[in-house]
Motif scaffolding. Structure first.
Motif, mmCIF file in Angstrom:
data_model
loop_
_atom_site.group_PDB
_atom_site.id
_atom_site.type_symbol
_atom_site.label_atom_id
_atom_site.label_comp_id
_atom_site.label_asym_id
_atom_site.label_seq_id
_atom_site.Cartn_x
_atom_site.Cartn_y
_atom_site.Cartn_z
ATOM 1 N N ALA A 120 20.195 35.441 73.423
ATOM 2 C CA ALA A 120 20.191 34.692 72.169
ATOM 3 C C ALA A 120 21.609 34.253 71.819
ATOM 4 O O ALA A 120 22.561 35.022 71.957
ATOM 5 C CB ALA A 120 19.621 35.550 71.044
ATOM 6 N N GLY A 121 21.753 32.997 71.382
ATOM 7 C CA GLY A 121 23.051 32.511 70.927
ATOM 8 C C GLY A 121 23.901 31.846 71.989
ATOM 9 O O GLY A 121 25.036 31.451 71.702
ATOM 10 N N GLU A 122 23.390 31.685 73.206
ATOM 11 C CA GLU A 122 24.190 31.051 74.268
ATOM 12 C C GLU A 122 24.154 29.533 74.109
ATOM 13 O O GLU A 122 23.645 28.798 74.953
ATOM 14 C CB GLU A 122 23.677 31.482 75.644
ATOM 15 N N HIS A 163 26.989 19.985 67.130
ATOM 16 C CA HIS A 163 25.618 19.861 67.635
ATOM 17 C C HIS A 163 25.080 21.211 68.087
ATOM 18 O O HIS A 163 23.925 21.566 67.814
ATOM 19 C CB HIS A 163 25.572 18.865 68.799
ATOM 20 N N ASP A 164 25.924 21.987 68.781
ATOM 21 C CA ASP A 164 25.505 23.308 69.253
ATOM 22 C C ASP A 164 25.182 24.231 68.078
ATOM 23 O O ASP A 164 24.153 24.910 68.067
ATOM 24 C CB ASP A 164 26.596 23.940 70.117
ATOM 25 N N VAL A 165 26.065 24.231 67.096
ATOM 26 C CA VAL A 165 25.865 25.105 65.936
ATOM 27 C C VAL A 165 24.642 24.645 65.140
ATOM 28 O O VAL A 165 23.859 25.467 64.649
ATOM 29 C CB VAL A 165 27.129 25.135 65.048
ATOM 30 N N ALA A 166 24.464 23.337 65.016
ATOM 31 C CA ALA A 166 23.335 22.807 64.243
ATOM 32 C C ALA A 166 22.007 23.252 64.832
ATOM 33 O O ALA A 166 21.056 23.551 64.092
ATOM 34 C CB ALA A 166 23.400 21.288 64.186
ATOM 35 N N ALA A 167 21.924 23.344 66.157
ATOM 36 C CA ALA A 167 20.682 23.792 66.782
ATOM 37 C C ALA A 167 20.335 25.202 66.340
ATOM 38 O O ALA A 167 19.176 25.525 66.046
ATOM 39 C CB ALA A 167 20.805 23.720 68.301
ATOM 40 N N LEU A 168 21.347 26.052 66.278
ATOM 41 C CA LEU A 168 21.114 27.429 65.862
ATOM 42 C C LEU A 168 20.808 27.512 64.367
ATOM 43 O O LEU A 168 19.953 28.289 63.934
ATOM 44 C CB LEU A 168 22.355 28.274 66.197
ATOM 45 N N ASP A 228 18.257 29.145 60.006
ATOM 46 C CA ASP A 228 18.522 28.924 58.583
ATOM 47 C C ASP A 228 19.384 30.041 57.998
ATOM 48 O O ASP A 228 18.990 30.709 57.041
ATOM 49 C CB ASP A 228 17.201 28.822 57.804
ATOM 50 N N PRO A 229 20.590 30.262 58.550
ATOM 51 C CA PRO A 229 21.445 31.346 58.039
ATOM 52 C C PRO A 229 22.068 31.005 56.695
ATOM 53 O O PRO A 229 22.220 29.830 56.337
ATOM 54 C CB PRO A 229 22.526 31.466 59.111
ATOM 55 N N VAL A 241 25.365 33.686 61.188
ATOM 56 C CA VAL A 241 25.660 33.252 62.553
ATOM 57 C C VAL A 241 27.168 33.286 62.735
ATOM 58 O O VAL A 241 27.906 32.703 61.930
ATOM 59 C CB VAL A 241 25.124 31.831 62.823
ATOM 60 N N PHE A 242 27.621 33.993 63.775
ATOM 61 C CA PHE A 242 29.042 33.970 64.139
ATOM 62 C C PHE A 242 29.181 33.077 65.362
ATOM 63 O O PHE A 242 28.519 33.301 66.378
ATOM 64 C CB PHE A 242 29.558 35.371 64.466
#
Length: 390
Positions: A248-250, A309-314, A319-320, A222-223
């Motif tokens: 995806a990723g927004e 929080h945003d990154v944790a959702a992704l 599971d990167p 994930v970037f």
């Protein structure tokens, strides 16, 4: 008769042989006919015929490869070996980033060897026509500076903020005036005689870091483009995941689910929304926080918690193996450790976290990689070499 090649089958076999030979030659170093035979597993007459065809197409050249001087009195036995190389200069590719505050262009040959870069600051208030005019101007500038002919371009890829569909239309792009609904692909294709591919900027950044940066050799990545409204690009098994509609990723929209404070309030040090809300204003708040300003530190902590929080959702969804952080946050002290600590709290398995390695050129380099991928699909397809790559 069973087992006999038809005319169509024979033609297909020749194209497959050409693709195999070309892939071997594209390694960069000159090779002999004998080496090509060994590397491809094809017969010598077959390789000779394929190479002659590739020379005619302009993709391969025979080179003078004089061996080291032999000792006095020795004789060379037999005919000298013939050496060949892939003509990387036979075509070129462009990678372009169209950003809120700047435009960046990189140009390379068909092996990805970088020939030049150019960047220009632009006013964030430019409308779509003015911004595209600036893109055309900087492209003309870099082509002149590198001596690359426009007709030699085989593919162009472009990165932009926003949700981008597969045809190159910006379905949603609030960062720049006049961007939502813009058919960016159609507008830019008027300027080139080659394929033009449009992609989201965070997606391209993920591709670039996987190609030459912090994510080399990683499969699931994930970037995070840690801008004012963070976005993310995701690779699954090394392949870009765009989502059905390119959205995806927004992750910057996650706060809307709870109607939480917007970034201009999170980063405010006055109790009023940050105005203007731009990278310079954000950088000022974060600089004050590093210098010990308590109000700015609280604002920075609020913003970083939101980012986590945003990154944790992704991370929970994908599971990167690795999260790469880029954008303006990439150069800030203290970004990685809070991310690591908080992701460990929120996620079932915390991923590795690293800063982006490619800096300001990351989006343009990702665009360059996409352009090269398009060219390679053409070069190594079973179509005749060069056909369809222009």
């Amino acid at each position: 008769m069973a087992g006999r090649l038809t005319v169509g089958d024979s033609s297909l076999l020749r194209r497959i042989n050409a693709a195999v030979t070309l892939r071997t030659l594209r390694g960069g170093r000159p090779v002999t006919l004998t080496q090509l035979v060994g590397d491809t597993g094809l017969s010598r007459p077959t390789v000779e015929g394929v190479v002659e065809g590739l020379i005619e197409s302009g993709l391969v050249a025979e080179v003078d490869h004089t061996p080291a001087k032999a000792p006095p009195g020795t004789r060379q036995r037999g005919r000298p070996a013939r050496w060949f190389r892939f003509r990387a200069e036979a075509g070129h590719v462009l990678g372009i980033e169209i950003g809120v505050h700047g435009i960046r262009v990189v140009v390379a040959d068909l092996t990805g060897q970088l020939l030049g870069t150019a960047a220009r600051r632009v006013d964030e208030a430019l409308d779509a026509d003015e911004r595209l005019g600036a893109v055309r101007a900087i492209v003309a500038e870099i082509l002149r500076g590198t001596g690359v002919a426009r007709d030699s371009l085989w593919a162009v890829a472009v990165g932009s903020p926003g949700i981008v569909d597969r045809e190159g239309t910006i379905r949603l792009g609030t960062a720049m005036p006049g961007w939502t609904g813009l058919d960016l692909g159609a507008r830019l294709r008027r300027s080139f005689r080659c394929p033009v591919i449009i992609e989201n900027d965070a997606n391209l950044a993920a591709i670039a870091e996987h190609w030459q940066g912090a994510a080399v050799g990683k499969g699931d990545v994930v970037f995070v483009m840690a801008g004012l409204s963070p976005g993310a690009g995701s690779l699954i098994n090394g392949k870009l995941h765009r989502g059905f509609g390119g959205a995806a990723g927004e992750i910057g929209a996650l706060h809307l689910l709870g109607q939480e404070a917007a970034p201009e309030r999170l980063l405010s040090t006055t109790g009023k929304p940050l105005d203007p809300l731009d990278e310079a204003a954000v950088a000022r708040v974060l600089r004050l926080a590093r210098e010990g300003d308590e109000v700015a530190r609280v604002a920075m902590d609020r913003f970083l918690r939101r980012l986590v929080h945003d990154v944790a959702a992704l991370v929970l969804a994908l599971d990167p193996e690795l999260v790469v952080v880029g954008g303006w946050a990439a150069g800030l002290d203290g970004v990685l450790e809070p991310l690591r600590e908080q992701l460990a709290l929120y996620c079932l398995r915390a991923p590795e976290v690293a800063l982006a390695a490619l800096g300001e050129e990351v989006v343009a380099m990702g665009a360059l990689r996409v352009a090269l991928d398009h060219v390679e699909e053409q070069l190594f397809a079973v179509d005749p070499p060069g056909a369809g790559a222009r």
